[in-house]
Motif scaffolding. Structure first.
Motif, PDB file in Angstrom:
ATOM      1  N   LEU A  23       0.839  -1.198   0.000  1.00 17.24           N
ATOM      2  CA  LEU A  23       0.000   0.000   0.000  1.00 17.24           C
ATOM      3  C   LEU A  23       0.878   1.253   0.000  1.00 17.24           C
ATOM      4  O   LEU A  23       0.584   2.229  -0.700  1.00 17.24           O
ATOM      5  N   LEU A  24       1.937   1.231   0.791  1.00 17.26           N
ATOM      6  CA  LEU A  24       2.853   2.369   0.811  1.00 17.26           C
ATOM      7  C   LEU A  24       3.584   2.503  -0.523  1.00 17.26           C
ATOM      8  O   LEU A  24       3.801   3.606  -1.020  1.00 17.26           O
ATOM      9  N   ARG A  25       3.972   1.382  -1.084  1.00 14.43           N
ATOM     10  CA  ARG A  25       4.650   1.408  -2.388  1.00 14.43           C
ATOM     11  C   ARG A  25       3.751   2.029  -3.452  1.00 14.43           C
ATOM     12  O   ARG A  25       4.183   2.834  -4.278  1.00 14.43           O
ATOM     13  N   THR A  26       2.468   1.656  -3.418  1.00 22.04           N
ATOM     14  CA  THR A  26       1.513   2.220  -4.371  1.00 22.04           C
ATOM     15  C   THR A  26       1.333   3.712  -4.130  1.00 22.04           C
ATOM     16  O   THR A  26       1.259   4.508  -5.075  1.00 22.04           O
ATOM     17  N   PHE A  27       1.266   4.119  -2.867  1.00 22.32           N
ATOM     18  CA  PHE A  27       1.109   5.527  -2.527  1.00 22.32           C
ATOM     19  C   PHE A  27       2.308   6.339  -3.034  1.00 22.32           C
ATOM     20  O   PHE A  27       2.143   7.445  -3.566  1.00 22.32           O
ATOM     21  N   ILE A  28       3.519   5.808  -2.879  1.00 16.81           N
ATOM     22  CA  ILE A  28       4.713   6.485  -3.397  1.00 16.81           C
ATOM     23  C   ILE A  28       4.571   6.726  -4.900  1.00 16.81           C
ATOM     24  O   ILE A  28       4.855   7.817  -5.408  1.00 16.81           O
ATOM     25  N   THR A  46      -4.104  -1.780 -12.431  1.00 15.46           N
ATOM     26  CA  THR A  46      -5.234  -1.051 -12.989  1.00 15.46           C
ATOM     27  C   THR A  46      -5.520   0.173 -12.128  1.00 15.46           C
ATOM     28  O   THR A  46      -5.177   0.218 -10.940  1.00 15.46           O
ATOM     29  N   GLN A  47      -6.192   1.150 -12.707  1.00 16.78           N
ATOM     30  CA  GLN A  47      -6.525   2.346 -11.944  1.00 16.78           C
ATOM     31  C   GLN A  47      -7.463   2.038 -10.767  1.00 16.78           C
ATOM     32  O   GLN A  47      -7.271   2.592  -9.681  1.00 16.78           O
ATOM     33  N   PRO A  48      -8.478   1.157 -10.940  1.00 18.90           N
ATOM     34  CA  PRO A  48      -9.298   0.799  -9.771  1.00 18.90           C
ATOM     35  C   PRO A  48      -8.485   0.169  -8.651  1.00 18.90           C
ATOM     36  O   PRO A  48      -8.759   0.410  -7.462  1.00 18.90           O
ATOM     37  N   ALA A  49      -7.468  -0.621  -9.008  1.00 19.09           N
ATOM     38  CA  ALA A  49      -6.622  -1.232  -7.983  1.00 19.09           C
ATOM     39  C   ALA A  49      -5.829  -0.170  -7.234  1.00 19.09           C
ATOM     40  O   ALA A  49      -5.644  -0.262  -6.010  1.00 19.09           O
ATOM     41  N   ILE A  50      -5.379   0.840  -7.951  1.00 26.86           N
ATOM     42  CA  ILE A  50      -4.658   1.947  -7.317  1.00 26.86           C
ATOM     43  C   ILE A  50      -5.579   2.684  -6.342  1.00 26.86           C
ATOM     44  O   ILE A  50      -5.212   2.972  -5.197  1.00 26.86           O
ATOM     45  N   SER A  51      -6.792   2.980  -6.795  1.00 28.60           N
ATOM     46  CA  SER A  51      -7.758   3.694  -5.942  1.00 28.60           C
ATOM     47  C   SER A  51      -8.100   2.891  -4.695  1.00 28.60           C
ATOM     48  O   SER A  51      -8.190   3.438  -3.591  1.00 28.60           O
ATOM     49  N   HIS A  52      -8.269   1.574  -4.875  1.00 31.08           N
ATOM     50  CA  HIS A  52      -8.600   0.705  -3.741  1.00 31.08           C
ATOM     51  C   HIS A  52      -7.444   0.654  -2.740  1.00 31.08           C
ATOM     52  O   HIS A  52      -7.665   0.689  -1.518  1.00 31.08           O
ATOM     53  N   ALA A  53      -6.215   0.614  -3.248  1.00 31.15           N
ATOM     54  CA  ALA A  53      -5.046   0.570  -2.367  1.00 31.15           C
ATOM     55  C   ALA A  53      -4.945   1.852  -1.550  1.00 31.15           C
ATOM     56  O   ALA A  53      -4.653   1.811  -0.345  1.00 31.15           O
ATOM     57  N   LEU A  54      -5.195   2.988  -2.187  1.00 36.49           N
ATOM     58  CA  LEU A  54      -5.128   4.254  -1.455  1.00 36.49           C
ATOM     59  C   LEU A  54      -6.209   4.316  -0.375  1.00 36.49           C
ATOM     60  O   LEU A  54      -5.946   4.754   0.754  1.00 36.49           O
ATOM     61  N   LYS A  55      -7.398   3.845  -0.710  1.00 38.21           N
ATOM     62  CA  LYS A  55      -8.488   3.848   0.267  1.00 38.21           C
ATOM     63  C   LYS A  55      -8.138   2.976   1.465  1.00 38.21           C
ATOM     64  O   LYS A  55      -8.364   3.364   2.624  1.00 38.21           O
ATOM     65  N   ARG A  56      -7.564   1.795   1.211  1.00 36.72           N
ATOM     66  CA  ARG A  56      -7.171   0.906   2.302  1.00 36.72           C
ATOM     67  C   ARG A  56      -6.100   1.552   3.176  1.00 36.72           C
ATOM     68  O   ARG A  56      -6.130   1.442   4.408  1.00 36.72           O
ATOM     69  N   LEU A  57      -5.139   2.227   2.541  1.00 34.42           N
ATOM     70  CA  LEU A  57      -4.074   2.868   3.300  1.00 34.42           C
ATOM     71  C   LEU A  57      -4.635   3.985   4.172  1.00 34.42           C
ATOM     72  O   LEU A  57      -4.272   4.111   5.352  1.00 34.42           O
TER      73      LEU A  57
END
Length: 318
Positions: A23-28, A46-57
């Motif tokens: 999640l932190l790696r994606t946020f970076i 995918t962009q939805p996966a990015i959005s979901h990761a940010l929401k979880r973080l």
């Protein structure tokens, strides 16, 4: 107050046990790419996966990290703090695989090399070749980035060394010039000056230009800006890019006169895709610097490479 302290301690313990590093790696990636779609391309999600990761973080931390809508993308104050901490964590995690095995005399590890685009140098090629022959267990990754991004990453300890254009060396960075590139002026097949005989410098006085954002007085490429001022070129800068390929593309399709390294432009001239304009001997050479950070903890592999490179480059300069 005691209950609040215990609650805060519980939060810290829960984060330490359950926070997903990915999640932190994606946020970076989101912060450095300046958006979700570019981050998705950069780390192959995918962009939805990015959005979901940010929401979880954000849920895990209980913090709002990014404010975004159709027109805005802003990292919050909390997000900037989390980003800085995530960079520190990333730097440490990336070095775990480089811990040597007991009794092993071979040097292992990984080097993160950050290069400006389209560098051509026999010295650089020989350096990499000879180093690999001497230290075959050290692996390499090479990222091609803008000079500004290379400096930023080296400052933050996110690369071993960089090769880039630079004007002033930040306090943390050390550098030596190793390559000089001359820049020339070119136009594409649809431009009115393409393959016209007898083109003089005065014919360019009112032409529009395509250049780099750093081509301004005081910028990394300021000699180009000074040259245009000295020759009274009064055309507009109609397009800029940090990416050399985009400079070439825009020049080739006729948007304006492009500033291109001559060793690259000459290949396009041979293919009749660009036409060289005066001065045919090019503009003042611009130095490409070998840079590294002298204030971060480095691995054995990185230390070996920097030491080897400096000795190699010093010998080549003699």
């Amino acid at each position: 107050m005691k209950i609040e302290a215990n609650t805060q301690r519980d939060v810290h313990q829960r984060l330490a046990r359950h926070l997903d590093w990915n999640l932190l790696r994606t946020f970076i990636a989101v912060v450095e790419c300046g958006g979700f779609s570019k981050a998705a391309q950069h780390i192959h999600l995918t962009q939805p996966a990015i959005s979901h990761a940010l929401k979880r973080l954000e849920q895990s931390l209980g913090l709002k990290l990014i404010e975004r809508n159709a027109r805005r993308f802003d990292v919050t104050d909390a997000g900037k703090i989390v980003y800085a901490k995530a960079i520190e964590i990333h730097s440490q995690i990336s070095r775990l695989a480089e811990v040597p095995l007991p009794g092993d005399q071979q040097v292992y590890g990984h080097l993160r090399l950050l290069f400006a685009s389209r560098l051509q140098s026999a010295i650089l090629n020989s350096l990499l070749q000879q180093f690999h022959l001497k230290y075959p267990e050290i692996t390499l990754s090479v990222d091609v980035l803008s000079s500004a991004e290379i400096q930023s990453r080296i400052e933050r300890g996110l690369g071993t060394v960089g090769l880039c254009l630079m004007r002033d060396s930040p306090r943390k960075l050390r550098s030596i010039p190793i390559i000089s590139q001359r820049y020339g002026l070119y136009c594409g097949p649809s431009h009115k000056l393409f393959q016209r005989s007898g083109v003089a410098a005065s014919d360019l006085r009112h032409e529009d230009f395509i250049t780099f954002p750093s081509d301004q007085i005081g910028g990394v490429l300021s000699p180009l800006a000074i040259f245009r001022e000295q020759h009274l070129y009064r055309g507009r800068v109609v397009a800029t890019s940090n990416n050399l390929e985009e400079i070439i593309r825009l020049t080739e399709i006729g948007i304006g006169v492009g500033l291109v390294p001559m060793h690259i432009g000459s290949d396009f001239v041979k293919e009749d895709r660009l036409f060289a304009l005066p001065p045919l001997d090019g503009i003042s050479p611009i130095d490409v610097h070998f840079i590294w950070n002298s204030e971060v903890n480095i691995t054995k592999a990185e230390d070996v490479f920097i030491d080897y490179a400096l000795k190699f480059l010093a010998k080549a300069a003699d």
